[in-house]
Design a protein around this motif. Structure first.
Motif, PDB file in Angstrom:
ATOM      1  N   GLY A   1       0.948  -1.231   0.090  1.00 29.85           N
ATOM      2  CA  GLY A   1      -0.057  -0.007   0.015  1.00 29.85           C
ATOM      3  C   GLY A   1       0.919   1.078  -0.049  1.00 29.85           C
ATOM      4  O   GLY A   1       2.158   0.886   0.432  1.00 29.85           O
ATOM      5  N   GLY A   2       0.160   2.287  -0.437  1.00 29.28           N
ATOM      6  CA  GLY A   2       1.226   3.616  -0.483  1.00 29.28           C
ATOM      7  C   GLY A   2       0.314   4.474  -1.429  1.00 29.28           C
ATOM      8  O   GLY A   2      -1.144   4.896  -1.228  1.00 29.28           O
ATOM      9  N   GLU A   3       0.807   5.058  -2.204  1.00 28.75           N
ATOM     10  CA  GLU A   3       0.355   5.825  -3.264  1.00 28.75           C
ATOM     11  C   GLU A   3       0.613   5.423  -4.501  1.00 28.75           C
ATOM     12  O   GLU A   3       1.522   5.144  -5.126  1.00 28.75           O
ATOM     13  CB  GLU A   3       0.549   7.282  -3.092  1.00 28.75           C
ATOM     14  CG  GLU A   3      -0.032   8.369  -3.922  1.00 28.75           C
ATOM     15  CD  GLU A   3      -1.527   8.429  -3.798  1.00 28.75           C
ATOM     16  OE1 GLU A   3      -1.984   8.327  -2.469  1.00 28.75           O
ATOM     17  OE2 GLU A   3      -1.981   8.383  -4.665  1.00 28.75           O
ATOM     18  N   SER A   4      -0.512   4.942  -5.334  1.00 28.47           N
ATOM     19  CA  SER A   4      -0.393   4.221  -6.394  1.00 28.47           C
ATOM     20  C   SER A   4       0.250   5.174  -7.799  1.00 28.47           C
ATOM     21  O   SER A   4       0.944   4.632  -8.751  1.00 28.47           O
ATOM     22  CB  SER A   4      -1.625   3.601  -6.878  1.00 28.47           C
ATOM     23  OG  SER A   4      -2.844   4.549  -7.018  1.00 28.47           O
TER      24      SER A   4
ATOM     25  N   CYS B   1      -4.162  -2.750  -1.600  1.00 27.60           N
ATOM     26  CA  CYS B   1      -4.465  -1.274  -1.363  1.00 27.60           C
ATOM     27  C   CYS B   1      -3.922  -0.598  -2.631  1.00 27.60           C
ATOM     28  O   CYS B   1      -4.109  -1.230  -3.764  1.00 27.60           O
ATOM     29  CB  CYS B   1      -3.913  -0.523  -0.291  1.00 27.60           C
ATOM     30  SG  CYS B   1      -5.232   0.943   0.126  1.00 27.60           S
ATOM     31  N   ALA B   2      -2.769   0.341  -2.508  1.00 28.33           N
ATOM     32  CA  ALA B   2      -2.340   0.846  -3.730  1.00 28.33           C
ATOM     33  C   ALA B   2      -1.927  -0.353  -4.709  1.00 28.33           C
ATOM     34  O   ALA B   2      -1.980  -0.188  -6.048  1.00 28.33           O
ATOM     35  CB  ALA B   2      -1.092   1.775  -3.457  1.00 28.33           C
TER      36      ALA B   2
ATOM     37  N   ILE C   1      -4.494  -1.339  -7.084  1.00 27.40           N
ATOM     38  CA  ILE C   1      -4.570  -0.509  -8.025  1.00 27.40           C
ATOM     39  C   ILE C   1      -3.784  -0.749  -9.103  1.00 27.40           C
ATOM     40  O   ILE C   1      -3.978  -0.867 -10.277  1.00 27.40           O
ATOM     41  CB  ILE C   1      -4.585   0.708  -7.449  1.00 27.40           C
ATOM     42  CG1 ILE C   1      -5.953   1.063  -6.394  1.00 27.40           C
ATOM     43  CG2 ILE C   1      -4.652   2.085  -8.651  1.00 27.40           C
ATOM     44  CD1 ILE C   1      -5.737   2.444  -5.731  1.00 27.40           C
TER      45      ILE C   1
ATOM     46  N   ARG D   1     -10.560   4.174  -6.867  1.00 25.99           N
ATOM     47  CA  ARG D   1      -9.680   4.677  -6.140  1.00 25.99           C
ATOM     48  C   ARG D   1     -10.454   5.606  -4.860  1.00 25.99           C
ATOM     49  O   ARG D   1     -11.415   6.296  -5.129  1.00 25.99           O
ATOM     50  CB  ARG D   1      -8.774   5.561  -6.697  1.00 25.99           C
ATOM     51  CG  ARG D   1      -7.724   4.896  -7.304  1.00 25.99           C
ATOM     52  CD  ARG D   1      -6.637   5.714  -8.136  1.00 25.99           C
ATOM     53  NE  ARG D   1      -5.810   6.482  -6.824  1.00 25.99           N
ATOM     54  CZ  ARG D   1      -5.190   7.333  -7.204  1.00 25.99           C
ATOM     55  NH1 ARG D   1      -5.384   8.290  -8.054  1.00 25.99           N
ATOM     56  NH2 ARG D   1      -4.497   8.069  -6.164  1.00 25.99           N
ATOM     57  N   ASN D   2      -9.946   5.507  -3.590  1.00 25.70           N
ATOM     58  CA  ASN D   2     -10.311   6.201  -2.678  1.00 25.70           C
ATOM     59  C   ASN D   2     -12.027   6.459  -2.646  1.00 25.70           C
ATOM     60  O   ASN D   2     -12.599   7.378  -2.485  1.00 25.70           O
ATOM     61  CB  ASN D   2      -9.855   7.938  -2.949  1.00 25.70           C
ATOM     62  CG  ASN D   2      -8.500   8.104  -2.924  1.00 25.70           C
ATOM     63  OD1 ASN D   2      -7.649   7.187  -2.145  1.00 25.70           O
ATOM     64  ND2 ASN D   2      -7.983   8.808  -3.673  1.00 25.70           N
TER      65      ASN D   2
ATOM     66  N   ILE E   1      -7.435   2.231   4.652  1.00 26.48           N
ATOM     67  CA  ILE E   1      -6.954   3.477   4.507  1.00 26.48           C
ATOM     68  C   ILE E   1      -7.111   4.118   3.356  1.00 26.48           C
ATOM     69  O   ILE E   1      -6.335   4.050   2.380  1.00 26.48           O
ATOM     70  CB  ILE E   1      -5.371   3.299   5.121  1.00 26.48           C
ATOM     71  CG1 ILE E   1      -5.228   2.729   6.343  1.00 26.48           C
ATOM     72  CG2 ILE E   1      -4.771   4.682   5.095  1.00 26.48           C
ATOM     73  CD1 ILE E   1      -3.664   2.441   6.661  1.00 26.48           C
ATOM     74  N   ARG E   2      -7.793   5.139   3.056  1.00 23.29           N
ATOM     75  CA  ARG E   2      -8.041   5.650   1.890  1.00 23.29           C
ATOM     76  C   ARG E   2      -8.072   4.560   0.567  1.00 23.29           C
ATOM     77  O   ARG E   2      -7.311   4.686  -0.445  1.00 23.29           O
ATOM     78  CB  ARG E   2      -7.031   6.826   1.483  1.00 23.29           C
ATOM     79  CG  ARG E   2      -7.078   7.767   2.284  1.00 23.29           C
ATOM     80  CD  ARG E   2      -6.420   9.232   2.169  1.00 23.29           C
ATOM     81  NE  ARG E   2      -5.208   9.003   1.534  1.00 23.29           N
ATOM     82  CZ  ARG E   2      -5.000   9.458   0.134  1.00 23.29           C
ATOM     83  NH1 ARG E   2      -5.954   9.867  -0.609  1.00 23.29           N
ATOM     84  NH2 ARG E   2      -3.955   9.297  -0.574  1.00 23.29           N
TER      85      ARG E   2
ATOM     86  N   HIS F   1      -5.209  -3.848   4.341  1.00 24.39           N
ATOM     87  CA  HIS F   1      -3.669  -4.004   4.680  1.00 24.39           C
ATOM     88  C   HIS F   1      -3.497  -5.064   5.635  1.00 24.39           C
ATOM     89  O   HIS F   1      -3.572  -4.648   6.700  1.00 24.39           O
ATOM     90  CB  HIS F   1      -3.223  -2.487   5.241  1.00 24.39           C
ATOM     91  CG  HIS F   1      -3.120  -1.407   4.224  1.00 24.39           C
ATOM     92  ND1 HIS F   1      -2.095  -1.064   3.719  1.00 24.39           N
ATOM     93  CD2 HIS F   1      -4.062  -0.707   4.138  1.00 24.39           C
ATOM     94  CE1 HIS F   1      -2.253   0.032   3.041  1.00 24.39           C
ATOM     95  NE2 HIS F   1      -3.382   0.320   3.195  1.00 24.39           N
TER      96      HIS F   1
HETATM   97  N1  LIG Z   1      -3.543   2.910   1.551  1.00 25.14           N
HETATM   98  C1  LIG Z   1      -3.377   2.813   0.471  1.00 25.14           C
HETATM   99  O1  LIG Z   1      -2.547   2.175  -0.385  1.00 25.14           O
HETATM  100  C2  LIG Z   1      -4.242   3.833  -0.482  1.00 25.14           C
HETATM  101  C3  LIG Z   1      -4.236   3.839  -2.088  1.00 25.14           C
HETATM  102  C4  LIG Z   1      -4.066   5.334  -2.383  1.00 25.14           C
HETATM  103  N2  LIG Z   1      -5.377   5.923  -2.135  1.00 25.14           N
HETATM  104  C5  LIG Z   1      -3.853   5.114  -3.811  1.00 25.14           C
HETATM  105  O2  LIG Z   1      -4.695   5.698  -4.753  1.00 25.14           O
HETATM  106  O3  LIG Z   1      -2.910   4.676  -4.409  1.00 25.14           O
END
Ligand SMILES: NC(=O)CC[C@H](N)C(=O)O
Length: 189
Positions: A47-50, A80-81, A84, A106-107, A133-134, A169
């Motif tokens: 996870g993180g920011e894709s 998560c990311a 995606i 997403r989100n 998480i988001r 996660h």
């Molecule tokens: N916790 C997460 O990995 C969030 C995913 C994030 N919102 C994204 O679009 O990448």
């Protein structure tokens, strides 16, 4: 011993590493092109920011080699990311590897519900504490995709052959059951 590569450009990679090492796997952090080689048995996308990961994967010329390995059957778990990154279609965004025939949003839970926890049944795993998480969710699962968990009517875990995609996660809990499932049911089959 199983050797797992963990994409470590950004995000929650250290937690995946801890979990996999607890289960006896050997881990390699993938930070550049030369870290990704053919003698890895599995891959984890954290996870993180894709959008950031996608940009870095492209710049580091890791996107195509990883995509090819996944297409050739390398077991992969995306959380998560990471989910995606695997998705063929990203509603309102761009796809990255595009190897899993799902549409993700997403989100997807809105600002109020940006982060939450729930306990839900996951096929092959049992009750599992899920931390979002988001998070995205899987809006559509196409042919050949097995839905493994649903919460609030939304698909949050799915498998497509040797690809496992999770909207939440598992590495941020103390429960290793999903990582064990990945090793035993996906990597060893
Ligand atoms: N916790 C997460 O990995 C969030 C995913 C994030 N919102 C994204 O679009 O990448």
């Amino acid at each position: 011993m199983m050797r797992a590569g963990i994409l470590a450009l950004q995000g929650a990679f250290a937690e995946h590493r801890n979990m996999l090492e607890r289960l006896g796997a050997d881990c390699v952090e993938i930070r550049q092109r030369t870290d990704f080689h053919e003698n890895l048995d599995a891959l984890v996308l954290p996870g993180g920011e894709s959008t950031v990961m996608r940009k870095l994967l492209t710049e580091l010329e890791l996107l195509e080699p990883i995509r090819k390995s996944i297409e050739a059957g390398m077991p992969v778990m995306g959380t998560c990311a990471g989910l995606i990154l695997l998705a063929e279609n990203v509603a309102g965004g761009e796809s990255c590897f595009g190897t899993m025939p799902v549409t993700v949003r997403r989100n997807a839970y809105g600002r109020q519900l940006g982060s939450f926890q729930t306990v839900e049944e996951m096929k092959g795993v049992g009750q599992f504490p899920m931390t979002f998480i988001r998070a995205p969710y899987i809006e559509e699962a196409h042919d050949g995709v097995e839905v493994l968990a649903v919460t609030g009517g939304r698909i949050v875990a799915a498998r497509y052959g040797s690809q496992l995609g999770l909207a939440f996660h598992p590495e941020l809990t103390d429960n290793p059951d999903i990582h064990r499932y990945f090793i035993e049911e996906i990597c060893r089959k």
